[in-house]
Design a protein around this motif. Structure first.
Motif, PDB file in Angstrom:
ATOM      1  N   MET A   1       0.878  -1.091  -0.070  1.00  0.00           N
ATOM      2  CA  MET A   1       0.000   0.041  -0.017  1.00  0.00           C
ATOM      3  C   MET A   1       0.871   1.109  -0.087  1.00  0.00           C
ATOM      4  O   MET A   1       1.514   1.581   0.998  1.00  0.00           O
ATOM      5  CB  MET A   1      -0.709   0.116   1.162  1.00  0.00           C
ATOM      6  N   ASN A   2       1.012   1.920  -1.134  1.00  0.00           N
ATOM      7  CA  ASN A   2       1.850   3.025  -1.352  1.00  0.00           C
ATOM      8  C   ASN A   2       1.077   4.134  -0.836  1.00  0.00           C
ATOM      9  O   ASN A   2      -0.028   4.416  -1.235  1.00  0.00           O
ATOM     10  CB  ASN A   2       2.329   3.307  -2.543  1.00  0.00           C
ATOM     11  N   PRO A   3       1.533   5.114  -0.071  1.00  0.00           N
ATOM     12  CA  PRO A   3       0.936   6.220   0.285  1.00  0.00           C
ATOM     13  C   PRO A   3       0.637   7.301  -0.921  1.00  0.00           C
ATOM     14  O   PRO A   3       1.448   7.132  -1.875  1.00  0.00           O
ATOM     15  CB  PRO A   3       1.922   7.061   1.348  1.00  0.00           C
ATOM     16  N   GLU A   4      -0.409   7.891  -0.756  1.00  0.00           N
ATOM     17  CA  GLU A   4      -0.813   8.930  -1.957  1.00  0.00           C
ATOM     18  C   GLU A   4       0.407   9.732  -2.516  1.00  0.00           C
ATOM     19  O   GLU A   4       0.705  10.069  -3.646  1.00  0.00           O
ATOM     20  CB  GLU A   4      -1.860   9.574  -1.790  1.00  0.00           C
ATOM     21  N   GLN A   5       1.227  10.144  -1.414  1.00  0.00           N
ATOM     22  CA  GLN A   5       2.199  11.169  -1.579  1.00  0.00           C
ATOM     23  C   GLN A   5       3.516  10.730  -2.359  1.00  0.00           C
ATOM     24  O   GLN A   5       4.068  11.224  -3.129  1.00  0.00           O
ATOM     25  CB  GLN A   5       2.747  11.476  -0.450  1.00  0.00           C
ATOM     26  N   SER A   6       3.487   9.186  -2.625  1.00  0.00           N
ATOM     27  CA  SER A   6       4.454   8.549  -3.278  1.00  0.00           C
ATOM     28  C   SER A   6       4.355   8.607  -4.860  1.00  0.00           C
ATOM     29  O   SER A   6       5.024   8.326  -5.668  1.00  0.00           O
ATOM     30  CB  SER A   6       4.838   7.113  -2.899  1.00  0.00           C
ATOM     31  N   GLY A   7       2.892   8.711  -5.335  1.00  0.00           N
ATOM     32  CA  GLY A   7       2.816   8.876  -6.659  1.00  0.00           C
ATOM     33  C   GLY A   7       2.226   7.525  -6.985  1.00  0.00           C
ATOM     34  O   GLY A   7       1.989   7.348  -8.186  1.00  0.00           O
ATOM     35  N   GLY A   8       2.425   6.597  -6.227  1.00  0.00           N
ATOM     36  CA  GLY A   8       2.111   5.001  -6.591  1.00  0.00           C
ATOM     37  C   GLY A   8       0.598   4.858  -6.313  1.00  0.00           C
ATOM     38  O   GLY A   8      -0.244   5.777  -6.305  1.00  0.00           O
ATOM     39  N   GLN A   9       0.110   3.471  -6.377  1.00  0.00           N
ATOM     40  CA  GLN A   9      -1.212   3.283  -5.997  1.00  0.00           C
ATOM     41  C   GLN A   9      -1.599   3.649  -4.737  1.00  0.00           C
ATOM     42  O   GLN A   9      -0.993   3.731  -3.790  1.00  0.00           O
ATOM     43  CB  GLN A   9      -1.540   1.814  -6.470  1.00  0.00           C
ATOM     44  N   THR A  10      -2.868   3.900  -4.717  1.00  0.00           N
ATOM     45  CA  THR A  10      -3.399   4.472  -3.364  1.00  0.00           C
ATOM     46  C   THR A  10      -4.191   3.402  -2.556  1.00  0.00           C
ATOM     47  O   THR A  10      -4.397   3.391  -1.535  1.00  0.00           O
ATOM     48  CB  THR A  10      -4.086   5.680  -3.330  1.00  0.00           C
ATOM     49  N   GLU A  11      -4.866   2.213  -3.342  1.00  0.00           N
ATOM     50  CA  GLU A  11      -5.395   1.124  -2.998  1.00  0.00           C
ATOM     51  C   GLU A  11      -4.652  -0.038  -2.937  1.00  0.00           C
ATOM     52  O   GLU A  11      -3.360  -0.192  -3.343  1.00  0.00           O
ATOM     53  CB  GLU A  11      -6.455   0.776  -4.042  1.00  0.00           C
ATOM     54  N   PRO A  12      -4.521  -0.924  -1.534  1.00  0.00           N
ATOM     55  CA  PRO A  12      -3.676  -1.911  -1.370  1.00  0.00           C
ATOM     56  C   PRO A  12      -4.011  -3.083  -2.567  1.00  0.00           C
ATOM     57  O   PRO A  12      -5.060  -3.252  -2.968  1.00  0.00           O
ATOM     58  CB  PRO A  12      -4.378  -2.393   0.040  1.00  0.00           C
ATOM     59  N   ILE A  13      -2.868  -3.621  -2.629  1.00  0.00           N
ATOM     60  CA  ILE A  13      -2.751  -4.882  -3.668  1.00  0.00           C
ATOM     61  C   ILE A  13      -2.330  -5.942  -2.777  1.00  0.00           C
ATOM     62  O   ILE A  13      -1.146  -5.879  -2.276  1.00  0.00           O
ATOM     63  CB  ILE A  13      -1.777  -4.625  -4.727  1.00  0.00           C
ATOM     64  N   LEU A  14      -3.087  -6.922  -2.683  1.00  0.00           N
ATOM     65  CA  LEU A  14      -3.075  -8.303  -2.039  1.00  0.00           C
ATOM     66  C   LEU A  14      -2.051  -9.166  -3.122  1.00  0.00           C
ATOM     67  O   LEU A  14      -2.870  -9.280  -4.145  1.00  0.00           O
ATOM     68  CB  LEU A  14      -4.044  -8.796  -1.454  1.00  0.00           C
ATOM     69  N   THR A  15      -1.285  -9.895  -2.915  1.00  0.00           N
ATOM     70  CA  THR A  15      -0.514 -10.837  -3.559  1.00  0.00           C
ATOM     71  C   THR A  15      -0.613 -12.269  -2.864  1.00  0.00           C
ATOM     72  O   THR A  15      -0.254 -12.357  -1.482  1.00  0.00           O
ATOM     73  CB  THR A  15       0.904 -10.524  -3.927  1.00  0.00           C
ATOM     74  N   ILE A  16      -1.201 -13.439  -3.321  1.00  0.00           N
ATOM     75  CA  ILE A  16      -1.108 -14.648  -2.667  1.00  0.00           C
ATOM     76  C   ILE A  16      -0.330 -15.526  -3.641  1.00  0.00           C
ATOM     77  O   ILE A  16      -0.705 -15.666  -4.725  1.00  0.00           O
ATOM     78  CB  ILE A  16      -2.692 -15.074  -2.714  1.00  0.00           C
ATOM     79  N   LYS A  17       0.654 -16.321  -2.956  1.00  0.00           N
ATOM     80  CA  LYS A  17       1.310 -17.311  -3.808  1.00  0.00           C
ATOM     81  C   LYS A  17       1.036 -18.655  -3.124  1.00  0.00           C
ATOM     82  O   LYS A  17       0.863 -18.767  -1.815  1.00  0.00           O
ATOM     83  CB  LYS A  17       2.819 -17.121  -3.756  1.00  0.00           C
ATOM     84  N   THR A  18       0.694 -19.612  -3.881  1.00  0.00           N
ATOM     85  CA  THR A  18       0.241 -20.862  -3.325  1.00  0.00           C
ATOM     86  C   THR A  18       1.293 -22.047  -3.771  1.00  0.00           C
ATOM     87  O   THR A  18       1.715 -21.765  -4.892  1.00  0.00           O
ATOM     88  CB  THR A  18      -1.253 -21.265  -3.788  1.00  0.00           C
ATOM     89  N   GLU A  19       0.863 -23.243  -3.274  1.00  0.00           N
ATOM     90  CA  GLU A  19       1.836 -24.506  -3.718  1.00  0.00           C
ATOM     91  C   GLU A  19       1.060 -25.621  -3.575  1.00  0.00           C
ATOM     92  O   GLU A  19      -0.153 -25.507  -2.835  1.00  0.00           O
ATOM     93  CB  GLU A  19       2.821 -24.464  -2.787  1.00  0.00           C
ATOM     94  N   GLY A  20       1.238 -26.629  -3.904  1.00  0.00           N
ATOM     95  CA  GLY A  20       0.626 -28.002  -3.896  1.00  0.00           C
ATOM     96  C   GLY A  20      -0.805 -28.147  -4.815  1.00  0.00           C
ATOM     97  O   GLY A  20      -1.479 -28.707  -4.319  1.00  0.00           O
ATOM     98  N   GLY A  21      -0.811 -27.174  -5.646  1.00  0.00           N
ATOM     99  CA  GLY A  21      -2.016 -27.266  -6.468  1.00  0.00           C
ATOM    100  C   GLY A  21      -3.318 -26.499  -5.944  1.00  0.00           C
ATOM    101  O   GLY A  21      -4.451 -26.440  -6.445  1.00  0.00           O
TER     102      GLY A  21
END
Length: 94
Positions: free
Chosen positions: A45-65
């Motif tokens: 979650m980049n703060p608005e001041q950074s010029g990046g996204q303002t909404e959180p991005i969740l990343t999930i990595k899975t294993e075993g199918g």
């Protein structure tokens, strides 16, 4: 709550979750990490001041199918169950 899939693969999912903050994202990340088949769960979650996204991005990595969408669905169900149990305990204590 507005969701937007940023990336999707067999074992990885990145999803933008509009309108949420660190409180919800930490609960979701922690619950995901409790599930077998989830190798990693993080959010950015980049703060608005950074010029990046303002909404959180969740990343999930899975294993075993394990499908990351299934893992996300299971985790959100667990959160609903835990909050309902907490609400019931609170109401019976008052």
């Amino acid at each position: 709550m507005e969701l937007r899939v940023a990336e999707k693969a067999d074992d990885e999912l990145s999803i933008e979750i509009a309108g949420e903050d660190h409180t919800f994202m930490n609960v979701l990340k922690g619950t995901l990490l409790e599930h077998e088949g989830v190798a990693a769960a993080t959010y950015d979650m980049n703060p608005e001041q950074s010029g990046g996204q303002t909404e959180p991005i969740l990343t999930i990595k899975t294993e075993g199918g394990t499908d990351p969408l299934d893992a996300l669905e299971d985790a959100t169900g667990d959160i609903k169950d835990k909050t309902a149990a907490f609400r019931d305990a609170y109401e019976s204590a008052v």
